[in-house]
Design a protein around this motif. Structure first.
Motif, mmCIF file in Angstrom:
data_model
loop_
_atom_site.group_PDB
_atom_site.id
_atom_site.type_symbol
_atom_site.label_atom_id
_atom_site.label_comp_id
_atom_site.label_asym_id
_atom_site.label_seq_id
_atom_site.Cartn_x
_atom_site.Cartn_y
_atom_site.Cartn_z
ATOM 1 N N SER A 38 56.891 26.737 -18.409
ATOM 2 C CA SER A 38 56.614 28.364 -19.026
ATOM 3 C C SER A 38 56.535 29.345 -17.598
ATOM 4 C CB SER A 38 56.017 28.032 -19.633
ATOM 5 O OG SER A 38 54.767 29.747 -20.117
ATOM 6 N N ASN A 72 51.130 40.601 -20.933
ATOM 7 C CA ASN A 72 49.599 40.991 -21.382
ATOM 8 C C ASN A 72 49.079 42.038 -20.003
ATOM 9 O OD1 ASN A 72 46.647 40.248 -20.888
ATOM 10 N ND2 ASN A 72 46.841 38.016 -21.030
ATOM 11 N N GLN A 91 54.029 37.002 -19.853
ATOM 12 C CA GLN A 91 54.596 35.200 -19.619
ATOM 13 C C GLN A 91 56.140 35.274 -20.737
ATOM 14 O OE1 GLN A 91 50.886 33.626 -21.340
ATOM 15 N NE2 GLN A 91 51.932 31.486 -21.071
ATOM 16 N N ALA A 104 51.035 27.171 -23.979
ATOM 17 C CA ALA A 104 49.522 27.260 -24.032
ATOM 18 C C ALA A 104 49.273 27.228 -22.319
ATOM 19 C CB ALA A 104 48.836 25.896 -24.223
ATOM 20 N N ARG A 105 49.796 26.863 -21.775
ATOM 21 C CA ARG A 105 49.622 26.256 -19.932
ATOM 22 C C ARG A 105 50.912 27.366 -19.732
ATOM 23 N NH1 ARG A 105 45.020 22.951 -19.060
ATOM 24 N NH2 ARG A 105 43.462 24.116 -20.109
ATOM 25 N N ASN A 120 44.494 34.788 -13.451
ATOM 26 C CA ASN A 120 45.546 33.816 -14.056
ATOM 27 C C ASN A 120 45.236 31.995 -14.187
ATOM 28 O OD1 ASN A 120 46.642 35.241 -16.474
ATOM 29 N ND2 ASN A 120 46.960 36.239 -13.721
ATOM 30 N N LYS A 122 42.885 30.156 -14.013
ATOM 31 C CA LYS A 122 42.849 28.595 -14.847
ATOM 32 C C LYS A 122 43.621 28.152 -16.186
ATOM 33 C CE LYS A 122 40.967 32.380 -17.774
ATOM 34 N NZ LYS A 122 41.963 33.548 -17.601
ATOM 35 N N ASP A 123 44.929 29.293 -16.197
ATOM 36 C CA ASP A 123 46.349 28.866 -17.166
ATOM 37 C C ASP A 123 47.081 28.002 -16.443
ATOM 38 O OD1 ASP A 123 44.510 29.840 -19.709
ATOM 39 O OD2 ASP A 123 45.319 31.905 -18.980
ATOM 40 N N HIS A 125 49.230 24.460 -15.468
ATOM 41 C CA HIS A 125 48.759 23.744 -15.241
ATOM 42 C C HIS A 125 48.438 22.691 -13.844
ATOM 43 C CE1 HIS A 125 50.239 21.914 -19.205
ATOM 44 N NE2 HIS A 125 51.811 23.185 -19.416
ATOM 45 N N LEU A 626 42.580 36.058 -28.788
ATOM 46 C CA LEU A 626 43.625 34.961 -27.000
ATOM 47 C C LEU A 626 43.583 34.114 -28.941
ATOM 48 C CD1 LEU A 626 41.821 33.497 -24.689
ATOM 49 C CD2 LEU A 626 44.311 35.678 -24.227
ATOM 50 N N ASN A 629 46.112 28.399 -28.825
ATOM 51 C CA ASN A 629 47.948 27.155 -28.244
ATOM 52 C C ASN A 629 47.850 26.305 -28.817
ATOM 53 O OD1 ASN A 629 45.430 25.387 -26.931
ATOM 54 N ND2 ASN A 629 45.398 26.977 -25.290
ATOM 55 N N GLU A 632 44.997 23.041 -28.130
ATOM 56 C CA GLU A 632 43.149 23.283 -29.397
ATOM 57 C C GLU A 632 43.619 22.871 -31.113
ATOM 58 O OE1 GLU A 632 42.250 27.051 -26.886
ATOM 59 O OE2 GLU A 632 43.129 27.342 -28.927
#
Ligand SMILES: Cc1ncc(C[n+]2csc(CCOP(=O)(O)OP(=O)(O)O)c2C)c(N)n1
Ligand code: SF4
Ligand SMILES: [Mg+2]
Lengths: 644, 348
Positions: A38, A72, A91, A104-105, A120, A122-123, A125, A626, A629, A632
């Motif tokens: 990703s 985004n 993304q 998700a990440r 970004n 925080k997202d 990996h 959002l 993902n 979760e």
């Protein structure tokens, strides 16, 4: 690696294309096989990240990987440059196996400036790759993005958990294009292409999809096209030459898709194609009455370009006129549709009641966004389900279908049109801002494959035949469609309650009760003609059923796949039909100890299920603007199973 | 309505009766709506179209009941939305003759936004606006055309909302046809409706319609028998603006100011007067401003009736059809082309 695969062979600045040769033989770098990755391209809105991401996605698609993309961008068109609110991202996840979400990440992040990184990080990996454009981390950018005075994430400990490549992208682009004849400003605009070149190199991808696009767009041999291509090549060559990537090496993802013809579509494009295909298949002309609103507008924009297919679009003065023009067109025998998002749907409610009582076919595509009111206009949500179900005055039932992926927007819209025409009713088709803008490859569909759509259009009536009864129903309670221009069927209908069969105005109490019941039964009877609910993944019986609807499909699918891989007793069913529900839904759910319903709202499907089937599903909600993902959902499944 | 086109249909010539549906009008006795309905039925055979190709669309209000009484196709929609309903139908089916029956509340209040936009778009619609200066159906509340000061159930102390001038609003919105008539002027109304039908584009016909129940005699000040000759002006193409019982008064343009002149003295002749030209937007705009209330204004200008303005401008649906034809110059797109799109790629 597919036979189709081209590779690039560099001698200094010259590129030779050699067909069908293994790329590893030309490179001093190691090549690591990956099953999926990703990537996020992030930069300032002015940095061309959408174009860069789209080009990367097109290349990956043509190469044959499966993929899923999600743009985004900031809600302000001209957000202040360099700030967090001005960050634009694209993304995508691509892989050699089916890919259901943009990830998700992300594993890799391109950060053109400090704000992009900050917004970004925080997202990304842990251990992920950052490709940073050094010039975007100058004092000014650091300040604009809100880093404390003197702090620079490229220099301090902030990124110690990641693999960081600092590339002086601007400088290298300027050097590469020194003799291009472009102004510095124009040269600087090519820096995204340099980065794209680096990424193509890193993922062993061909550059020719993009060079062809540039040649088509700007004209072969035009200065602009040549400069952009040169920038890509410079980036690619940089990757190969620099010592920076010596340890990392390159990656390769083998193609996932089977042979065939594909196209990449976003959810909004798929809706537009679905409506048009349904009209053509039904032998009708498509009419769309609409008013622009984020994130639904591309449906209108796409259809406005479909004049070749006889499509008529009408940009109305507001959403009320959008739906009303469509009702007028439906009366005239068109396949009529209107598209909107929450605030617009609110404006259409009175007219939808009219469509219910007129019993005319109408497709209403509602691309859900965060509400209430203007809410989060650019963010997805699934919070209009109650509105779709109950948002009209009087007893005014309406079928609801929903789409679960960008490509599925085509099939959901097509199905909405089929139900509308065959059952003479307005139909709500729910998508959302996530599906609307995401894209994925679609194996080109053939017309033959699509279900027939039978219209109930009445033929001429001769003078000696019995009088025409516009509200005489068939066994499905469906009334005939009598369109102006047809001799002998002249009739007047309206929003006033009508007498059973004749359609004349009637205030008779018993008649009103009868008509209310007939209208409701007509919708319930649609359950007879729709497929039974299937389990998408997992056993028919077990501990947990994850029951989803809409755009959470990819996340649930991936989570359940993982859970099954871990040996958990879990299944996934995804609802296309939200009203009426498939006939077997109750039985299907009864085979599980718990039913988990994840929704991007405050628990709306849970209400409908509880109301109809009288048990309490487990509600799992996320209302952050959002999408879910997979992690979760997987976590939630694990928790529930632990508690059982 | 478009060109008058007698279909190849071998049906006998139609009469007004052929356009009457089996439903009895439910309007109050003496309501002006009856008279308008009659003239609409009278004018229908002039269209040269069979009833199945004619559609009446309306909103909500007493006047909006009209489609039920016509033996054509018809939709009685929702309040204020008659114009977009008709626009959608006409866009989808340009060959139909589409008529709109709407009230002053329906068209100018709740449907005000649609009113201005429909006019600028100029679809080929025939709009009959029943202006009774009141909300009839909901029993007598003031409307956007009610005169200042009128006491109604919602304005017990008199209306303080300045009323709309329908003619000025129509022209200001880019309308291509405006005419005014009165319910009681049967023959004249019919001729105006005929002109409206002939116009290719949105024809707006404002009809002063008496509501004897909630706003009786709203137009009496200039339309009553004893006042009519001196207070109304019937305009006719290429003719001087003359009025009065003995045609003794005229309108002359003093620069750009219209003034009433006395023709009986002999110093001013009809040759000195304003000659009506319905193609002249500047004159039409002045004419639209003949909006004085004879009871409150001294030296008032007479209230004009007839066709104020006509402009030939391509109808919206024709422009759209032209774009579609151009896009289909090399053939209509097929379903397979649609499904494949223009960015398909092969994976070998
Ligand atoms: C959405 C909505 N708001 C209000 C009404 C109530 N209503 C019905 S007709 C009307 C006014 C009608 O006035 P007009 O259009 O002048 O028609 P008339 O009855 O005078 O012919 C109103 C307020 C309604 N039916 N729908
Ligand atoms: S209330 Fe007035 S407008 Fe309505 S039908 Fe009676 S007279 Fe006519
Ligand atoms: Mg009125």
């Amino acid at each position: 690696m597919g036979v189709y695969r081209r590779f690039h062979f560099f001698v200094k600045q010259t590129i030779f294309f050699v067909m069908s040769e293994p790329i590893s033989s030309t490179s001093k770098h190691t090549v690591t096989q990956k099953s999926s990755v990703s990537v996020l391209f992030a930069g300032d809105s002015g940095d061309g990240m959408q174009l860069t991401g789209t080009q990367f996605a097109n290349t990956v698609a043509v190469y044959g990987a499966d993929l899923n993309t999600f743009p985004n961008f900031p809600s302000e068109i001209r957000a202040p440059a360099g700030t967090i609110s001005g960050v634009s991202g694209f993304q995508l996840q691509f892989g050699s196996k089916p890919v259901y979400t943009p990830g998700a990440r992300f594993d890799v992040m391109v950060a053109m400036n400090a704000a992009a990184l900050k917004a970004n990080l925080k997202d990304l990996h842990r251990g992920g790759i950052i490709i940073a454009c050094v010039e975007g981390f100058d004092e000014k950018n650091l300040k604009l993005s809100g880093y404390p005075e003197g702090a620079n994430p490229l220099e301090d400990e902030t990124l110690s958990n990641y693999i960081v490549f600092q590339i002086p992208v601007l400088q290298l682009t300027r050097e590469a294009l020194r003799e291009s004849g472009l102004s510095t400003k124009e040269i600087d605009r090519c820096k995204n292409m340099f980065v794209l070149g680096v990424l193509y190199w890193l993922y062993s991808l061909p550059i020719d999809v993009t060079t062809e696009m540039l040649n088509t767009k700007f004209g072969k041999n035009s200065t602009i096209a040549e400069a952009n291509i040169k920038a890509i090549k410079a980036g690619y060559f940089f990757g190969d030459e620099t010592e920076m990537f010596a340890n990392l090496g390159r990656f390769d993802i083998s193609p996932a898709k089977q042979h065939g013809t594909y196209r990449r579509v976003t959810g909004n494009e798929a809706c537009a194609i679905g409506l048009t295909a349904a009209a053509m298949k039904a032998g009708l002309k498509l009419f769309l009455g609409s008013y622009p609103i984020t994130p639904a507008t591309e449906i209108l924009q796409t259809l406005a370009k479909f004049k070749k297919f006889g499509v008529k679009t009408f940009q109305a003065e507001d959403e009320i006129a959008g739906v009303i023009t469509s009702i007028g067109a439906a009366y005239g025998g068109a396949l009529a549709a209107t598209n909107t998002s929450g605030p617009g749907l609110a404006l259409k409610t009175e007219a939808l009641g009219l469509a219910v009582i007129l019993e005319l076919p109408l497709v209403v595509i509602n691309v859900q966004r965060g509400g209430p009111s203007t809410g989060l206009p650019t963010k997805p949500e699934q919070s209009d389900l109650m509105m779709a179900m109950y948002g009209r005055h009087g007893d005014a039932p309406m079928p609801i279908v929903s789409a679960s992926s960008p490509v599925d927007c085509f099939y959901a819209t097509y199905e909405a049109a089929r139900i509308a025409v065959e059952h003479m009713t307005p139909v709500m088709c729910l998508t959302d801002g996530y599906l609307a803008l995401s894209s994925e490859p679609w194996k080109v569909e053939t017309g033959e494959n699509l279900p027939e759509i039978k219209t109930g259009i009445m033929p001429e009536r001769q003078a000696d035949e019995p009088p025409f009864l516009p509200y005489k129903r068939d066994e499905r309670h469906v009334r005939p469609w009598a369109i102006p221009g047809t001799k002998g069927l002249e009739h007047r209908i309206g929003g006033l309650e009508k007498q059973h069969e004749t359609g004349n105005v009637s205030h008779d109490p018993d008649n009103h009760e009868l008509m209310t019941r007939l209208r409701a039964e007509k919708i319930e009877k649609i359950a007879e003609s729709i497929p039974l609910q299937k389990i998408d993944n997992g056993p028919e019986k077990g501990e947990v059923l994850v029951l989803g609807w809409g755009s959470s499909y990819g996340a649930i699918k991936t989570a359940v796949e993982n859970a099954l891989g871990q040996g958990l007793s879990v299944s996934h069913a995804h609802l296309r039909y939200l009203n009426p529900f498939p006939k077997n839904l109750g039985e299907l759910m009864a085979n599980f100890k718990k039913v988990l319903i994840p929704e991007n709202n405050n628990g709306q499907l849970v209400h409908l299920i509880r109301d109809k089937y009288l048990f309490a599903p487990v509600s799992f909600t996320k209302v952050k603007g959002l999408p879910f993902n997979e992690m979760e959902i997987l976590e939630k499944i694990t928790d529930i199973i632990k508690e059982l | 309505m478009t060109d008058i086109d007698i279909t190849q249909d071998a049906r006998p010539a139609l009469t007004a009766k052929d356009f009457a549906s089996d439903q009895e009008p439910k309007w109050c006795p003496g309501c002006g709506d009856h008279a308008v309905l009659q003239q609409l039925k009278n004018v229908m055979p002039d269209l040269g179209m069979p009833p199945e190709e004619i559609v009446f669309i309306s909103g909500i209000g007493c006047s909006s009941r009209l489609p039920y009484y016509m033996a054509t196709y018809g939709v009685h929609g929702i309040h204020g939305r008659a114009l977009p309903m008709a626009s959608g139908l006409k866009t989808a089916r340009p060959e139909l003759s589409v008529w709109v029956a709407t009230g002053d509340g329906d068209a100018l209040s709740i449907g005000g936004n649609h009113f201005i936009h429909t006019l600028r778009r100029n679809l080929d619609l025939n709009v009959v606006l029943f202006n009774n200066e009141i909300y009839g159906l909901t029993k007598g509340q003031y409307s956007p055309t009610t005169k200042l000061g009128l006491r109604t159930v919602t304005s017990p102390n008199g209306v303080i909302d300045h009323p709309f001038n329908t003619a000025a609003l129509t022209l200001g919105s880019g309308g291509t046809f405006f005419a005014r008539a009165m319910d009681r002027d049967g023959k004249y109304l019919r001729s105006v409706l005929h002109r409206a039908a002939q116009h290719k584009g949105t024809s707006l016909v404002e009809i002063y319609q008496n509501c004897p129940i909630f706003n009786n005699s709203a137009f009496e000040a200039f339309a009553g028998q004893e006042n009519k000759d001196e207070r109304t002006l019937y305009v006719e193409q290429d003719m001087p603006l003359v009025f009065g019982k003995f045609r003794q008064k005229g309108i002359r343009l003093d620069g750009s100011t219209p003034v009433v002149v006395d023709l009986s003295k002999g110093d001013i002749s009809e040759n000195d007067l304003w000659i009506h030209n319905e193609r002249d937007i500047f004159k039409a705009n002045l004419l639209a401003r003949f909006f004085d209330d004879p009871l409150t204004v001294e030296n008032f200008l007479p209230r004009p009736f007839g066709v104020f303005y006509v402009e030939d401008r391509m109808a919206y649906e024709d422009a759209l059809t032209a774009q579609i034809e151009l896009a289909q110059k090399s053939g209509e797109g097929t379903l397979e082309e649609l499904l494949k799109g223009d960015s398909a790629y092969n994976i070998k």
